[in-house]
Design a protein around this motif. Sequence first.
Motif, PDB file in Angstrom:
ATOM      1  N   ASN A 116     -10.021  -1.267  -1.408  1.00  0.00           N
ATOM      2  CA  ASN A 116      -8.583  -1.026  -1.268  1.00  0.00           C
ATOM      3  C   ASN A 116      -7.874  -1.567  -2.510  1.00  0.00           C
TER       4      ASN A 116
ATOM      5  N   VAL B 176     -13.429  -8.891   1.685  1.00  0.00           N
ATOM      6  CA  VAL B 176     -14.373  -7.811   1.357  1.00  0.00           C
ATOM      7  C   VAL B 176     -13.676  -6.462   1.123  1.00  0.00           C
ATOM      8  N   LEU B 177     -12.408  -6.378   1.521  1.00  0.00           N
ATOM      9  CA  LEU B 177     -11.732  -5.069   1.510  1.00  0.00           C
ATOM     10  C   LEU B 177     -11.172  -4.669   0.149  1.00  0.00           C
TER      11      LEU B 177
ATOM     12  N   LEU C 159       0.431  -8.746   8.088  1.00  0.00           N
ATOM     13  CA  LEU C 159      -0.317  -8.678   6.820  1.00  0.00           C
ATOM     14  C   LEU C 159       0.579  -9.246   5.729  1.00  0.00           C
TER      15      LEU C 159
ATOM     16  N   ILE D 154     -10.084   4.569   9.353  1.00  0.00           N
ATOM     17  CA  ILE D 154      -8.673   4.931   9.581  1.00  0.00           C
ATOM     18  C   ILE D 154      -8.465   6.367   9.112  1.00  0.00           C
TER      19      ILE D 154
ATOM     20  N   ARG E 231     -13.313 -13.728   5.122  1.00  0.00           N
ATOM     21  CA  ARG E 231     -14.142 -12.529   4.910  1.00  0.00           C
ATOM     22  C   ARG E 231     -13.510 -11.243   5.417  1.00  0.00           C
ATOM     23  N   ASP E 232     -12.696 -11.319   6.481  1.00  0.00           N
ATOM     24  CA  ASP E 232     -12.140 -10.083   7.044  1.00  0.00           C
ATOM     25  C   ASP E 232     -11.232  -9.368   6.043  1.00  0.00           C
TER      26      ASP E 232
ATOM     27  N   MET F 201      -4.344 -11.241   7.625  1.00  0.00           N
ATOM     28  CA  MET F 201      -4.110  -9.960   8.305  1.00  0.00           C
ATOM     29  C   MET F 201      -4.604 -10.022   9.743  1.00  0.00           C
TER      30      MET F 201
ATOM     31  N   GLY G  98       1.048   0.371   4.927  1.00  0.00           N
ATOM     32  CA  GLY G  98       0.652  -0.967   4.495  1.00  0.00           C
ATOM     33  C   GLY G  98       1.564  -2.062   4.981  1.00  0.00           C
TER      34      GLY G  98
ATOM     35  N   CYS H  66       0.815  -1.224   0.000  1.00  0.00           N
ATOM     36  CA  CYS H  66       0.000   0.000   0.000  1.00  0.00           C
ATOM     37  C   CYS H  66       0.846   1.270   0.000  1.00  0.00           C
TER      38      CYS H  66
HETATM   39  O1  UT7 Z   1      -4.109  -1.675   3.207  1.00  0.00           O
HETATM   40  C1  UT7 Z   1      -3.238  -2.229   4.130  1.00  0.00           C
HETATM   41  C2  UT7 Z   1      -3.567  -1.787   5.472  1.00  0.00           C
HETATM   42  N1  UT7 Z   1      -4.784  -2.424   5.918  1.00  0.00           N
HETATM   43  C3  UT7 Z   1      -5.474  -1.869   6.861  1.00  0.00           C
HETATM   44  O2  UT7 Z   1      -5.116  -0.796   7.295  1.00  0.00           O
HETATM   45  C4  UT7 Z   1      -6.680  -2.583   7.401  1.00  0.00           C
HETATM   46  C5  UT7 Z   1      -6.730  -2.407   8.909  1.00  0.00           C
HETATM   47  N2  UT7 Z   1      -7.795  -3.149   9.583  1.00  0.00           N
HETATM   48  C6  UT7 Z   1      -9.101  -2.895   9.389  1.00  0.00           C
HETATM   49  O3  UT7 Z   1      -9.469  -2.082   8.555  1.00  0.00           O
HETATM   50  C7  UT7 Z   1     -10.100  -3.594  10.273  1.00  0.00           C
HETATM   51  O4  UT7 Z   1      -9.429  -4.275  11.300  1.00  0.00           O
HETATM   52  C8  UT7 Z   1     -11.021  -4.590   9.522  1.00  0.00           C
HETATM   53  C9  UT7 Z   1     -11.992  -3.845   8.636  1.00  0.00           C
HETATM   54  C10 UT7 Z   1     -10.202  -5.552   8.691  1.00  0.00           C
HETATM   55  C11 UT7 Z   1     -11.844  -5.400  10.519  1.00  0.00           C
HETATM   56  O5  UT7 Z   1     -12.619  -4.534  11.343  1.00  0.00           O
HETATM   57  P1  UT7 Z   1     -12.625  -4.732  12.931  1.00  0.00           P
HETATM   58  O6  UT7 Z   1     -13.523  -3.713  13.475  1.00  0.00           O
HETATM   59  O7  UT7 Z   1     -11.187  -4.717  13.397  1.00  0.00           O
HETATM   60  O8  UT7 Z   1     -13.297  -6.151  13.102  1.00  0.00           O
HETATM   61  P2  UT7 Z   1     -12.692  -7.493  13.745  1.00  0.00           P
HETATM   62  O9  UT7 Z   1     -11.638  -8.090  12.889  1.00  0.00           O
HETATM   63  O10 UT7 Z   1     -12.363  -7.246  15.185  1.00  0.00           O
HETATM   64  O11 UT7 Z   1     -13.948  -8.400  13.716  1.00  0.00           O
HETATM   65  C12 UT7 Z   1     -15.127  -8.104  14.497  1.00  0.00           C
HETATM   66  C13 UT7 Z   1     -16.161  -9.159  14.190  1.00  0.00           C
HETATM   67  C14 UT7 Z   1     -15.630 -10.572  14.334  1.00  0.00           C
HETATM   68  O12 UT7 Z   1     -16.679 -11.383  14.830  1.00  0.00           O
HETATM   69  P3  UT7 Z   1     -16.746 -11.766  16.405  1.00  0.00           P
HETATM   70  O13 UT7 Z   1     -15.467 -12.510  16.671  1.00  0.00           O
HETATM   71  O14 UT7 Z   1     -16.811 -10.458  17.127  1.00  0.00           O
HETATM   72  O15 UT7 Z   1     -17.983 -12.589  16.496  1.00  0.00           O
HETATM   73  C15 UT7 Z   1     -15.306 -10.987  12.916  1.00  0.00           C
HETATM   74  O16 UT7 Z   1     -15.366 -12.391  12.741  1.00  0.00           O
HETATM   75  O17 UT7 Z   1     -16.589  -9.041  12.830  1.00  0.00           O
HETATM   76  C16 UT7 Z   1     -16.431 -10.305  12.171  1.00  0.00           C
HETATM   77  N3  UT7 Z   1     -16.114 -10.055  10.778  1.00  0.00           N
HETATM   78  C17 UT7 Z   1     -17.043  -9.900   9.833  1.00  0.00           C
HETATM   79  N4  UT7 Z   1     -18.380  -9.935   9.872  1.00  0.00           N
HETATM   80  C18 UT7 Z   1     -19.043  -9.731   8.722  1.00  0.00           C
HETATM   81  C19 UT7 Z   1     -14.884  -9.908  10.209  1.00  0.00           C
HETATM   82  N5  UT7 Z   1     -15.000  -9.677   8.898  1.00  0.00           N
HETATM   83  C20 UT7 Z   1     -16.346  -9.674   8.627  1.00  0.00           C
HETATM   84  C21 UT7 Z   1     -17.093  -9.466   7.477  1.00  0.00           C
HETATM   85  N6  UT7 Z   1     -18.443  -9.508   7.560  1.00  0.00           N
HETATM   86  N7  UT7 Z   1     -16.527  -9.228   6.267  1.00  0.00           N
END
Ligand code: UT7
Length: 350
Positions: free
Chosen positions: A307, A172-173, A210, A283, A168-169, A240, A338, A127
């Motif tokens: 992204n 979807v990004l 990552l 972010i 999925r985490d 990641m 990134g 990134c």
């Molecule tokens: O470009 C390179 C740099 N990348 C980044 O900067 C990305 C940085 N990270 C993020 O943007 C965020 O951490 C994410 C968007 C990837 C995830 O958001 P989060 O608020 O940190 O969610 P999480 O990983 O803590 O997950 C929360 C919940 C989990 O379920 P439980 O364990 O609470 O039941 C995940 O399993 O959301 C669940 N989850 C989803 N649910 C529906 C994770 N991905 C998904 C999804 N759809 N796609």
Amino acid sequence: MIRTQLLGIGSYVPDRVVKNDEIRHLNDRHVAQEAVLTETDDAWIQQRTGIKERRYVAEGTYTSDLALEASRRALADAGVAAEEIDCIIFATLSPDIHFPGSGVYLQRKLGIADKTQCPCFDIRQQCSGFVYGLQMADAFIKTGTYRRILLVGAEVHSHSLDYSTRGRDVMVLFGDGAGAVVLGPKESDDPRDGVVYTRAAADGTGAEYLYLKVFDISKAPYLQYDPKDREHNQMMYPHMDGKRVYVRAVREMNLATQKALADTGLTWADIDWFVPHQANLRINEQVAQLAQIPPEKCLNTIQFYGNTTAATVPLTIDHWRQAGKVKKGDLVLSTVFGSGFTWGAAIFRV
Ligand code: UT7
């Protein structure tokens, strides 16, 4: 003195729009099935990331094909013929094949391979690729090494994502897309002309937060792949630790933004637009708040493209230029973060 000037900019995204509701039905070949294959939904994706849709290439499209379209548009915008390019810098984490790098394929597709034999650098800063590439290009031009540099960030992510609830985490990004700029020298003593500032940084202790291990050399030959057994195919997909990446991204992007201003003595009154890497709208909103960036100066496109890694910065500038917001000569501060971890910041006139 010689300063580096952006001569032109262009971008390209494939036609296929994949909305959040559709992505839950996609299989590995991006064909929508009736069944839900990934437990996710529009509300979660929008609330956590800001993404509404992303673009996917048609089967058989390479990263260098997207780069070619973006490059043609940047060349046309610059009024520079492809034959004048004397250096290509290609930033991508999704090269056409493992080697050679995608730069030589782009050179060939531009039809300048035998005519120019220009050097092609492939850089792998994910990134942060655009800012790293801009720093390289700036140094090359200021030292007189090259006079017409094509800097491209392009990605085809859709072919290497885990289309299942397990992935999925990350899945979807990401989206597919490309952005390109043409750079050249300009005689000017104005320190606010052209490329004003670049800074690149890295912290390799973050490399495991990552990554995509598909070519891990501890495995021979590279991967053990069984298409029938998804559980054994982890190496095929990016992984990641989202929370850790998120926290570090906010921290470094805020600090890098503030350092860029401190190092140059510029303020938000001098800068027209803040163009952060597009990983997560939350972010970018937090960085804007911490760095006290006027909200009306923040440009995002993650809503439309997801992204696109090395492509996000030129793609975002070009998107808002086409929408009439960004004008030629505007001063942009861009901050990226990134995988690596890598990050950086740049201030430049478009
Ligand atoms: O470009 C390179 C740099 N990348 C980044 O900067 C990305 C940085 N990270 C993020 O943007 C965020 O951490 C994410 C968007 C990837 C995830 O958001 P989060 O608020 O940190 O969610 P999480 O990983 O803590 O997950 C929360 C919940 C989990 O379920 P439980 O364990 O609470 O039941 C995940 O399993 O959301 C669940 N989850 C989803 N649910 C529906 C994770 N991905 C998904 C999804 N759809 N796609």
